[in-house]
Each structure stands twice: as C-alpha cells, then as structure tokens.
Design an enzyme around this catalytic site. Structure first.
Site, PDB file in Angstrom:
ATOM      1  N   HIS A 147      42.918  32.903  39.872  1.00 15.91           N
ATOM      2  CA  HIS A 147      42.499  33.002  38.641  1.00 15.91           C
ATOM      3  C   HIS A 147      43.228  33.830  38.288  1.00 15.91           C
ATOM      4  O   HIS A 147      43.656  33.859  37.069  1.00 15.91           O
ATOM      5  CB  HIS A 147      40.842  33.279  38.874  1.00 15.91           C
ATOM      6  CG  HIS A 147      39.921  32.994  37.270  1.00 15.91           C
ATOM      7  ND1 HIS A 147      40.101  32.081  35.684  1.00 15.91           N
ATOM      8  CD2 HIS A 147      40.264  33.976  36.582  1.00 15.91           C
ATOM      9  CE1 HIS A 147      39.923  32.103  35.575  1.00 15.91           C
ATOM     10  NE2 HIS A 147      39.905  34.248  35.451  1.00 15.91           N
ATOM     11  N   GLU A 148      42.808  35.717  38.203  1.00 13.37           N
ATOM     12  CA  GLU A 148      43.520  36.581  38.502  1.00 13.37           C
ATOM     13  C   GLU A 148      45.272  36.420  38.194  1.00 13.37           C
ATOM     14  O   GLU A 148      45.183  36.545  36.930  1.00 13.37           O
ATOM     15  CB  GLU A 148      43.419  37.991  38.695  1.00 13.37           C
ATOM     16  CG  GLU A 148      41.449  37.952  38.871  1.00 13.37           C
ATOM     17  CD  GLU A 148      40.559  37.962  37.127  1.00 13.37           C
ATOM     18  OE1 GLU A 148      41.416  37.660  36.414  1.00 13.37           O
ATOM     19  OE2 GLU A 148      39.345  37.440  36.697  1.00 13.37           O
ATOM     20  N   HIS A 196      46.561  35.013  35.101  1.00 10.95           N
ATOM     21  CA  HIS A 196      46.289  35.326  34.263  1.00 10.95           C
ATOM     22  C   HIS A 196      47.462  36.536  34.172  1.00 10.95           C
ATOM     23  O   HIS A 196      48.292  36.514  33.551  1.00 10.95           O
ATOM     24  CB  HIS A 196      45.013  36.325  34.028  1.00 10.95           C
ATOM     25  CG  HIS A 196      44.076  36.172  33.243  1.00 10.95           C
ATOM     26  ND1 HIS A 196      44.439  34.716  31.869  1.00 10.95           N
ATOM     27  CD2 HIS A 196      42.656  35.752  33.846  1.00 10.95           C
ATOM     28  CE1 HIS A 196      42.691  34.600  31.607  1.00 10.95           C
ATOM     29  NE2 HIS A 196      41.601  35.057  32.812  1.00 10.95           N
TER      30      HIS A 196
END
Length: 676
Positions: free
Chosen positions: A467-468, A471
């Site tokens: 997820h990170e 980003h």
C-alpha cells in the site's frame, strides 16, 4: 552559527545532510526561511510589469523553496523520530507558519494580480497544467479568505494559529499515551496461544528495557499478535482497553477538549468563509464535491455490507460460545476471527510468516515495480539517514536514467508515531529545463528482527508495505512542471488509488512467486497457501467494510454538522456509530481522542476516500486482470495518465484516459463477495 538547513545541500543527489542537522538548527532555519519566502512574495507583489502567468502564478509556485525544504525535513522527523525538543519547536514554529501562510493568502495586492490573470485566462493560450495551476491558485486565495473584510481576516488568522497548535498537541498526546503503556508479564503460563515469534519479540523488548520476562506494547507489531493469539481473555481485555482509551483518560494527555475545540474552530472557519460546514468547505475540492454525495455513498455501501457483516458476526459469536463466552466483546474480535479463518481455510498467519521475510518482500515490491514500470532499485550508503534503521535506495529506469531517492524506515521505536505512511523530503518539478527529481520516504511499524529470527511479516504487514509503496510510486514517478501539482498533490479522494491498486498484486500467484520464499529453506510459497490466501481475501469482508464505513461516518458526524452543541464526546461518537455497531460499547474507550487521521493528519471530511478509492482500484485492477497483471500496455497507461500526471488535470478526466470508462462499484462489490 552556520546552519546546514540554510546552505546548499552539497551532498549526493542533494539529499538532506541529517548527520549535520541538530534540533537547535530548526527554529533559526524556520525564521530565516520565512524571511526568504516573504522576499519571494514581495518580489512578485512589487513587480512593476503587467501581471502575467509567468511573473505571478509560476513565480508563486516556485517561491519559498528553502521554507518547503526545512518544513518537510522537520515535520517528517516530528512524525518518525521526534524528541521533547522537536515537539517544543513544533509548537513554536507552527503558529509562525500559519501566520506566513495567511500573510500570503490574505495579501490584497497579490490577490489582485492573481485575479487579473484569472479573469483573462481564456485569452492566454495556457496548457492544461498551467490552467489547473491558475485555477488552483485563484481558488486557494478565495477559499482562504482573500475576499474577507479586515475584521474577518484577523479572525481567520486567529483560528488558523489556534488550529495549528491544537493539531500538534493532539498528536503529541496520542504518542505519549502509546509510549506510556506496557504489559509486563513474568509468568509464561499467562501467554498461552501466543506464537514463538510474538514471544521472542516481547522478550527482546523486555531485554532492551532491562527487565525479565516479556513486554507487550501498543505498537501494532506487538499489539496485533497479542489480541489475535493470546488465550488469556483478561489480558486481551487489558490490552484492548488500553489501546482504545488513548488520550481518553483522566490525565494530562486527555484529548477531549482538543477534539471539541478543533471541530468547533473548523466549523467557525468554514462559516467565516461562507460555507455551511467544514465538510462543505473541504469537499468542494474533492471528486465527491459535497457532503450529501459522501453520505449517500457511505449509506449505499452500508446497506450492501450490513447483512453480510451480521452473518459473519453470528459466526464469531457461535465460535465464542463453544468456549463458554455468552457475550462476545471487542477484545475477542481478532482472536475468534483468526480461529474462524483457520477453521474455514486452514490458514494460519503464523505458518505464512516464514515466507514473508521483510528483505524478500522488499525485493518483490522492487521486481513487480520493474515489471510494471521499468524501475531499478539500488541500495546505497552515500545518502545521510536520520536513524540507523533507515535504508536508502537510488531509483533509476532500465535505461539508467535517475528517477528518485527512496528512504525506507520499517521498525517501531519510541520517537515514532504508530501506523504507516508515505511522505517526501523533496518534491519533483521542472525549472530551467531541468527535471528536479523527488526524495520519497515510506515509514512503517513492522515486526522487528530478534536475536534468533529476521523480520518476518504477517500477511497484513505485506499488504501495508505494498500500500505505502503504491503511494511511493505516485511520488517517485511524478513528472510535472509545477511542484504543487506533482506526485501525490491530487484530490484527497483520488490519492489512495495508486496505493490500493498496488495491494492487489499481493494476492496473485505470478507476483507471490517472485518473493514469497521460506526464509530458511528458500522454498517458494506452496500453491495451496496461495489458493488459501486468495480464498480468504474477502474473509469477514462485511465486518471490515462496516468498520471502514463507521470511521467515515464518524468523520462526517464531526465535520458535516454544526458541532457547537456537543458537550459529551463519547456520547456523540456512540450515536454516530449506532448503525455500524456489532460489539457492545466499551465504556472506557473512545476513538475520536486518538483518531489521528482526522484530527492531526489531512483526512478531516476525507476518511471516506479509502472506500471511494477502493471502487476505483477494483475497477482499475479488473482491467489488469483481463489483460494480464504484468501487461506492459496497461501499466504504461496507468503510469502515463495517473502516476506521472499528479494533479495537473481533474481526477475523473485522468481516470477516463486510463480506463476508457467511468468506474462503478460493481467490481468492488464482486471482489468483496458482497454480491454474486
């Protein structure tokens, strides 16, 4: 005194010289950087030439470079490596930054120039990106009080200064409460059910604190395994109540008044600017556009998710009843969820962990990024770091072109707030024909290595890393002219698309085979484990959806209504949660007092965006699934129209260019198993 923050960074890649930066450097650096930024603004205001896009709008975007640099370094450290001294400086400089921001946005002569250009924008032959920058700037002035009278401007300044202090104090209190609690166990009998890895980590923590036995904390890698596996129900309760009562206790770290004050000041600010509520103000600049759209969106998903959630909850209750528990409580949730998962899928998280050694997962993330976006990651030691645990990587493409610097900070420690996030130490922009590349950072709180074992991730931690990293890709691949439109500077309900989309690769055999290898034997994760992971991907999805919706509903309760009559936070929160509540109320607990996303971070009136972006990500991944999860044509389109473009165009316009159609929530509901 020579101040490294104010000198040119003569370092590899112009990276921050952390080893030279001391806490004492920050306040003088802020004072000087604000002075320099004011000089940039004065130069624009006092320019006698006719206002043009270049000498006003573009000049504004490139102003305050030193201030941006000092701010990003300082506030990133305040989240990842804070000290009492840094927290004190934050309280001192935040009002100065708020005042400077207001000085710019409430500057009459500056606004006059911006308005002049905005009024003739159709005659200027601007590019799409320039048009967006101009519109954003004009709106930013109007939305931050440029049209207010002098008395109202003074009031706005007062509110903004107060809010900046309150938000910082809120975060400090949550961190202090997290650090203050420890569960110290000396009798191993009390720890039945806990896997060896959790016991090793707790023993290691105790040793570090020079104590005998085992210590469990409220940091996620310690807290989650305890709630998931500990058979001792009383100790689970103790941990859960401590976690849920952060900043809601009768002590100096209580956040109740702070929450009320933040909500009331935000509402007052919105009214002052001509908006009905804070949510009306925020959502004007979001894909959702207004609170009613968000409320309808949340309600629609609630109707679809609630029957599934109630059915799943009954399964958990039935399981707990077999152990003689008549009334299942919140501290039983993770424990019986794990039991049910093992019963339904024969899937034990602990059996999966040996296949997810942190270093292997990182390499997997890199290899998947290479297959999708032609990126190469090389660990380097030439870049200064702010803590010995931080790793640094030079990112290039397959032609050798320099793309970014990546910092990775994976383990919990006292000066670091809980959770996981992506941030940047330097943005991306193009100036004088030079593409200045970004310095991106991902910060997590994963299971630490012990004396006997490396860091082995739970599957949840694997998805968090993906997820990170999604980003981070948005930040690293940024390719715009203007820094305020670059990378993750997009509408808040669009920013989660790259991160949530990237999580999908965690569930795919082709991707898992690249990195899920047993840390001792090197054996690739067995096919039946992959099948179980896929089958369990929407396990308890009804309950999970209800939980996410409850956070979005609570956020809207605080920000889409007038909060002036609220006196009892706990009571107000309970009313907001009423339609999503499955477990009995825990009197000692309150979520709002530690809901950092909305009271400290940037998610106020925006928590719904996680679910909103899930609709986009499920729809987008449906295309990858159809064409092939490593299909170059599809990934190139996603890179070109989403990752590189930042906020240069409206999100839906960019999404349509990538996908060729508007998203519907059908793919999300199917993936979640909420519709057949």
């Amino acid at each position: 005194m020579s101040n490294p923050l104010l000198q040119n960074f003569n370092t590899p890649y112009g990276a921050a010289p952390f080893s030279k930066i001391k806490s004492k450097h920050f306040k003088p650096a802020f004072i000087e950087a604000i002075k320099l930024a004011k000089a940039d603004i004065d130069k624009i205001v006092n320019n006698k030439e006719i206002p043009t896009f270049e000498n006003t709008i573009e000049a504004l975007d490139f102003s305050g470079e030193v201030l941006d640099r000092v701010s990003s370094i300082f506030f990133n450290l305040n989240s990842a490596e804070t000290t009492d001294e840094i927290q004190k400086i934050a309280q001192e400089v935040s009002p100065l930054l708020s005042e400077f921001s207001n000085d710019v946005r409430l500057n009459k002569q500056l606004f006059k120039k911006v308005q002049l250009i905005f009024d003739i924008k159709n005659e200027l032959n601007l590019t799409k990106e320039q048009e967006t920058l101009l519109t954003n700037n004009y709106k930013s002035f109007v939305r931050n009080g440029a049209n207010l009278n002098e008395k109202q401007k003074v009031e706005l300044r007062k509110i903004d200064t107060e809010l900046s202090k309150l938000k910082l104090k809120f975060g400090e209190n949550v961190l202090a409460e997290t650090n203050a609690f420890e569960l110290h166990i000396t009798n191993k009998e009390e720890l039945k059910g806990l896997p060896e890895s959790a016991l090793e980590a707790a023993e290691f923590t105790a040793k570090q604190k020079k104590k005998k036995g085992w210590i469990f904390t409220l940091d996620y890698p310690s807290y989650i395994p305890f709630l998931t596996y500990a058979k001792n129900r009383e100790l689970r309760k103790k941990m859960a109540v401590a976690f849920g009562s952060k900043a809601f206790q009768n002590n100096k770290y209580n956040n109740e008044d702070i929450v009320l004050n933040i909500a009331k000041l935000r509402h007052k600010r919105a009214n002052l600017l001509g908006y009905k509520t804070h949510a009306h103000f925020v959502l004007e600049e979001r894909m959702a556009e207004n609170p009613q759209t968000v409320i309808n969106f949340l309600d629609d998903l609630l109707v679809k998710a609630k029957p599934a959630a109630e059915k799943e909850f009954q399964q958990l209750k039935n399981l707990a009843q077999k152990d003689g528990i008549e009334q299942i409580q919140k501290w039983d949730s993770a424990y019986y969820s794990e039991k049910l998962k093992q019963e339904l899928f024969d899937l034990d998280q602990e059996k999966l962990k040996p296949y997810f050694k942190l270093e292997h997962v990182i390499n997997g993330v890199f290899e998947i990024s290479n297959k999708l976006y032609d990126l190469i990651f090389e660990e380097i030691n030439s870049v200064d770091i702010y803590h010995k645990d931080v790793k640094t990587y030079k990112v290039t493409d397959t032609t050798g072109k320099y793309i970014a610097i990546l910092y990775a900070d994976f383990f919990p420690r006292e000066g670091k707030r809980n959770g996981a996030w992506m941030t940047s130490f330097k943005g991306q922009w193009i100036k004088n024909n030079e593409n200045s590349r970004p310095h991106i950072s991902i910060v997590c709180n994963f299971t630490k290595p012990t004396e006997k074992k490396p860091s082995l991730l739970s599957f949840n931690e694997v998805t968090t890393l993906f997820h990170e990293f999604g980003h981070a890709l948005h930040g690293m691949l940024a390719n715009t002219t203007y820094k305020s439109l670059s990378g993750t500077n997009v509408y808040w309900d669009f920013v989660e698309l790259p991160s949530q989309l990237f999580e999908n690769w965690c569930y795919e055999k082709e991707a898992l085979n690249l990195f899920a290898k047993h840390f001792e034997t090197g054996e690739i994760i067995p096919m039946d484990f992959i099948e179980k992971i896929k089958k369990s991907s929407n396990f308890l999805e009804g309950i999970q959806t209800l939980r996410q919706l409850s956070f979005g509903i609570l956020d809207m309760a605080w920000h889409a209504k007038d909060p002036s009559k609220i006196t009892d936070i706990k009571n107000y929160e309970s009313l907001a949660f009423k339609n999503t509540q499955l477990y009995p109320e825990v009197e000692e607990n309150c979520m709002s007092t530690s809901f950092s996303h909305i009271f400290q971070g940037g998610y106020s009136s925006g928590y719904y965006s996680y679910k909103w972006a899930e609709v986009l990500d499920a729809d987008a991944f449906a295309l990858f699934r159809k064409k092939g999860i490593f299909d170059k044509k599809t990934s190139l389109k996603f890179k070109t129209y989403i990752l590189e473009k930042g906020g240069t165009e409206k999100p839906m316009e960019l999404y349509l260019k990538f996908r060729g159609k508007k998203p519907t929530n059908e793919a999300l509901l199917k993936r979640a198993g909420l519709v057949k």
